[in-house]
Design a protein around this motif. Structure first.
Motif, PDB file in Angstrom:
ATOM      1  N   THR A  51     -22.914  -8.389  32.571  1.00  0.00           N
ATOM      2  CA  THR A  51     -22.690  -7.430  31.480  1.00  0.00           C
ATOM      3  C   THR A  51     -23.982  -6.846  30.923  1.00  0.00           C
ATOM      4  O   THR A  51     -23.947  -6.102  29.951  1.00  0.00           O
ATOM      5  N   TRP A 111     -23.987  -3.084  30.285  1.00  0.00           N
ATOM      6  CA  TRP A 111     -22.878  -2.522  29.535  1.00  0.00           C
ATOM      7  C   TRP A 111     -23.391  -1.771  28.307  1.00  0.00           C
ATOM      8  O   TRP A 111     -24.356  -2.213  27.662  1.00  0.00           O
ATOM      9  N   PRO A 112     -22.716  -0.690  27.952  1.00  0.00           N
ATOM     10  CA  PRO A 112     -23.023  -0.071  26.655  1.00  0.00           C
ATOM     11  C   PRO A 112     -22.492  -0.970  25.534  1.00  0.00           C
ATOM     12  O   PRO A 112     -21.791  -1.954  25.789  1.00  0.00           O
ATOM     13  N   SER A 113     -22.802  -0.622  24.302  1.00  0.00           N
ATOM     14  CA  SER A 113     -22.381  -1.481  23.181  1.00  0.00           C
ATOM     15  C   SER A 113     -20.862  -1.599  23.070  1.00  0.00           C
ATOM     16  O   SER A 113     -20.339  -2.601  22.608  1.00  0.00           O
ATOM     17  N   SER A 114     -20.153  -0.563  23.507  1.00  0.00           N
ATOM     18  CA  SER A 114     -18.688  -0.612  23.479  1.00  0.00           C
ATOM     19  C   SER A 114     -18.174  -0.188  24.859  1.00  0.00           C
ATOM     20  O   SER A 114     -17.861   0.978  25.087  1.00  0.00           O
ATOM     21  N   PRO A 115     -18.063  -1.154  25.807  1.00  0.00           N
ATOM     22  CA  PRO A 115     -17.686  -0.796  27.176  1.00  0.00           C
ATOM     23  C   PRO A 115     -16.243  -0.298  27.278  1.00  0.00           C
ATOM     24  O   PRO A 115     -15.362  -0.758  26.559  1.00  0.00           O
ATOM     25  N   SER A 116     -16.033   0.639  28.188  1.00  0.00           N
ATOM     26  CA  SER A 116     -14.685   1.170  28.424  1.00  0.00           C
ATOM     27  C   SER A 116     -13.862   0.140  29.195  1.00  0.00           C
ATOM     28  O   SER A 116     -14.403  -0.804  29.784  1.00  0.00           O
ATOM     29  N   GLN A 117     -12.562   0.360  29.231  1.00  0.00           N
ATOM     30  CA  GLN A 117     -11.678  -0.520  30.000  1.00  0.00           C
ATOM     31  C   GLN A 117     -12.046  -0.479  31.491  1.00  0.00           C
ATOM     32  O   GLN A 117     -12.003  -1.501  32.161  1.00  0.00           O
ATOM     33  N   THR A 150     -15.053   0.029  32.769  1.00  0.00           N
ATOM     34  CA  THR A 150     -16.276  -0.762  32.937  1.00  0.00           C
ATOM     35  C   THR A 150     -15.946  -2.245  32.983  1.00  0.00           C
ATOM     36  O   THR A 150     -16.467  -2.983  33.821  1.00  0.00           O
ATOM     37  N   ILE A 151     -15.069  -2.681  32.103  1.00  0.00           N
ATOM     38  CA  ILE A 151     -14.663  -4.088  32.067  1.00  0.00           C
ATOM     39  C   ILE A 151     -13.946  -4.462  33.363  1.00  0.00           C
ATOM     40  O   ILE A 151     -14.233  -5.497  33.973  1.00  0.00           O
TER      41      ILE A 151
END
Length: 133
Positions: free
Chosen positions: A16, A19-25, A27-28
């Motif tokens: 991770t 990952w950006p601070s708020s990963p998209s679904q 990305t996950i």
């Protein structure tokens, strides 16, 4: 044995770290697929290759990566090849059932068959020069 979860934490950080601070679904999902693929296939394969290399008593060790995207419509395009997807191309299924395959699939199959045949004949896969367009 890792009883404190250190391995899990290190692994999580590794997968991770970009990952950006708020990963998209998506990305996950991609991260989970990468982690599972590495855990189930890459790590055991690399361990087996290493054991063979260290104990083969003069025999060479080879492996390959098949990444041609799966034909299965249930997978997103970014997933690439699924486990054992190469077998249909190795054994020429695009020629046996041509309506289910595109011309590009037959090109891939023809090339893979040539690679495997050349490897069986010479013991070295790269004696022929095949490129995919």
């Amino acid at each position: 044995v890792d009883t404190k979860g250190q391995g899990v934490n290190i692994t999580y950080k590794q997968y991770t770290k970009n990952w950006p601070s708020s990963p998209s679904q998506e990305t996950i999902k991609r991260t989970i697929v990468d982690l599972e693929t590495d855990t189930l296939f890459l790590v055991p394969t690399q361990l087996a290759l290493d054991l063979h290399y260290r104990h083969a008593q003069g025999a060479q060790t080879f492996s390959y990566l098949f990444s041609y995207p799966s034909r299965a419509p249930i997978y997103p395009k970014w997933m690439g090849a699924d486990h054992a997807d190469d077998l249909q191309y190795v054994f020429g299924k695009p020629f046996a059932t041509p309506l289910g395959y595109r011309p590009r699939d037959r090109d891939i199959s023809r090339s893979i068959i040539a690679y495997w045949t050349n490897f069986a004949h010479t013991g070295w896969v790269n004696e022929i020069d095949l490129h995919f367009g």
